[in-house]
Design a protein around this motif. Structure first.
Motif, short mmCIF file in Angstrom:
data_model
loop_
_atom_site.label_atom_id
_atom_site.label_comp_id
_atom_site.label_asym_id
_atom_site.label_seq_id
_atom_site.Cartn_x
_atom_site.Cartn_y
_atom_site.Cartn_z
N GLY A 96 -96.68 -24.19 -100.40
CA GLY A 96 -97.33 -23.43 -99.33
C GLY A 96 -98.17 -24.26 -98.37
N LYS A 97 -97.95 -25.58 -98.35
CA LYS A 97 -98.77 -26.45 -97.52
C LYS A 97 -98.58 -26.17 -96.02
N THR A 98 -97.31 -26.07 -95.62
CA THR A 98 -97.03 -25.79 -94.21
C THR A 98 -97.54 -24.40 -93.83
N THR A 99 -97.33 -23.44 -94.72
CA THR A 99 -97.83 -22.08 -94.48
C THR A 99 -99.34 -22.11 -94.26
N GLU A 128 -90.19 -10.19 -99.71
CA GLU A 128 -88.85 -10.67 -100.08
C GLU A 128 -88.14 -9.50 -100.72
N ILE A 173 -97.63 -16.50 -101.75
CA ILE A 173 -97.62 -17.95 -101.59
C ILE A 173 -99.05 -18.50 -101.69
N LEU A 221 -93.71 -11.97 -102.22
CA LEU A 221 -93.84 -13.37 -102.61
C LEU A 221 -95.25 -13.83 -102.25
N ALA A 248 -96.74 -29.69 -104.59
CA ALA A 248 -95.29 -29.71 -104.74
C ALA A 248 -94.62 -29.09 -103.51
N SER A 249 -93.37 -29.46 -103.32
CA SER A 249 -92.59 -28.86 -102.25
C SER A 249 -92.50 -27.35 -102.50
N GLY A 250 -92.73 -26.57 -101.47
CA GLY A 250 -92.67 -25.11 -101.62
C GLY A 250 -93.97 -24.48 -102.09
N PHE A 272 -95.24 -13.05 -98.45
CA PHE A 272 -94.06 -12.73 -97.65
C PHE A 272 -93.31 -11.61 -98.36
N1 LIG Z 1 -91.46 -16.82 -93.03
C1 LIG Z 1 -91.22 -16.87 -94.35
N2 LIG Z 1 -90.65 -15.83 -94.99
C2 LIG Z 1 -90.44 -15.87 -96.33
N3 LIG Z 1 -90.80 -16.90 -97.12
C3 LIG Z 1 -91.36 -17.97 -96.53
C4 LIG Z 1 -91.61 -18.01 -95.12
N4 LIG Z 1 -92.21 -19.20 -94.83
C5 LIG Z 1 -92.31 -19.86 -96.01
N5 LIG Z 1 -91.81 -19.13 -97.02
C6 LIG Z 1 -91.78 -19.52 -98.45
O1 LIG Z 1 -93.07 -19.90 -98.84
C7 LIG Z 1 -93.05 -21.00 -99.73
C8 LIG Z 1 -93.93 -22.11 -99.22
O2 LIG Z 1 -93.35 -22.71 -98.07
P1 LIG Z 1 -94.01 -23.92 -97.30
O3 LIG Z 1 -95.36 -23.49 -96.85
O4 LIG Z 1 -93.07 -24.36 -96.26
O5 LIG Z 1 -94.14 -24.99 -98.48
P2 LIG Z 1 -94.47 -26.56 -98.41
O6 LIG Z 1 -94.83 -26.90 -97.00
O7 LIG Z 1 -95.59 -26.77 -99.38
O8 LIG Z 1 -93.24 -27.26 -98.88
C9 LIG Z 1 -91.59 -21.39 -99.88
O9 LIG Z 1 -91.11 -20.82 -101.07
C10 LIG Z 1 -90.93 -20.74 -98.69
O10 LIG Z 1 -89.61 -20.42 -98.96
#
Ligand SMILES: Nc1ncnc2c1ncn2[C@@H]1O[C@H](COP(=O)(O)OP(=O)(O)O)[C@@H](O)[C@H]1O
Ligand SMILES: [Mg+2]
Length: 240
Positions: A60-63, A30, A37, A35, A56-58, A28
């Motif tokens: 990148g699992k959801t990404t 920033e 991920i 960044l 861990a939280s953050g 991403f």
């Molecule tokens: N659209 C975006 N733009 C910038 N940073 C993002 C975006 N989506 C996620 N991030 C960043 O990517 C990292 C991983 O996010 P996420 O996949 O939600 O983690 P998880 O699901 O593991 O908690 C986080 O630091 C988040 O802030």
């Protein structure tokens, strides 16, 4: 096995992969810095395989799930869903692929508030078109029965408990008989007892239906019941 037979069986397996991703990366912007991920994620999912993703939280699992489902674009790397490369498909074709092959369950149920449980579960089938309303209702009712919700078909989401809403969301994800269901912390919002009942339900369903599952979870006991657990760490998936 001869070398040729081995190659053939490897090729067959590859063709049968429900999902495959290679060298997947996502960054991403920033401001001035980038960044990173996801750096190098490789994964393949066989039919009926159940994979837990922890991290861990953050991390990148959801990404990662968003990329695997084609809901976001990778910076580099490739995703194949049932042999189809997402990058080469138009939006409309991707939507159809998702409707035919994939299901989703999120931490928050994402049910439509103004519709009943039955209507919510019917939605993915209605989007498919070509099915009679009677058949849609019947298939949706059957799925609600399978998740133990046949006594609440006419309830709206606000009239259901958290665990019941997640059951309905699971029924909605499975009603199209998808090849693969993504779940992003599906029990993250539930109390431990309700969560463990939902985990049992998911384990039962994955046995009953030939569906593959990729489940992001914090619950290690549940992760251990899956076929494989992968840890997302420092931008890569490692078998744990
Ligand atoms: N659209 C975006 N733009 C910038 N940073 C993002 C975006 N989506 C996620 N991030 C960043 O990517 C990292 C991983 O996010 P996420 O996949 O939600 O983690 P998880 O699901 O593991 O908690 C986080 O630091 C988040 O802030
Ligand atoms: Mg997340």
């Amino acid at each position: 096995m001869t070398e040729q037979a081995m190659t053939e069986s490897a090729m067959k397996e590859q063709r049968n992969d429900v999902l495959k991703c290679t060298a997947l990366a996502k960054s991403f912007d920033e401001g001035p810095q980038e960044l990173k991920i996801l750096k190098d994620v490789n994964l393949h999912v066989s039919p009926s395989e159940r994979i837990a993703i922890v991290g861990a939280s953050g991390s990148g699992k959801t990404t990662l799930l968003q990329l695997l489902a084609g809901l976001d674009q990778p910076s580099s790397g490739e995703v194949l869903v049932c042999g189809h490369a997402l990058a080469h498909m138009k939006d409309r074709e991707q939507n159809r692929l998702r409707n035919q092959h994939l299901g989703f369950v999120y931490q928050f149920h994402h049910l439509l508030p103004e519709f009943t449980a039955l209507e919510n579960v019917s939605m993915p089938l209605l989007l498919r078109k070509g099915m009679s309303l009677k058949a849609v209702r019947q298939q949706s009712k059957q799925m609600l029965e399978l998740v133990g919700m046949s006594h609440r078909v006419k309830h709206k989401p606000a009239e259901l408990s958290g665990g019941e809403r997640q059951r309905v969301a699971i029924a909605r994800a499975l009603v199209t008989q998808p090849d693969l269901v993504f779940m992003d912390e599906p029990t993250g919002n539930l109390d431990p007892n309700t969560a463990s009942r939902i985990h049992e339900l998911m384990t039962d369903l994955s046995r009953e239906l030939t569906t593959s599952f990729i489940v992001v979870t914090h619950d290690m006991a549940f992760a251990e019941q899956m076929d494989k657990t992968c840890l997302l760490e420092d931008g890569s998936l490692v078998l744990s």
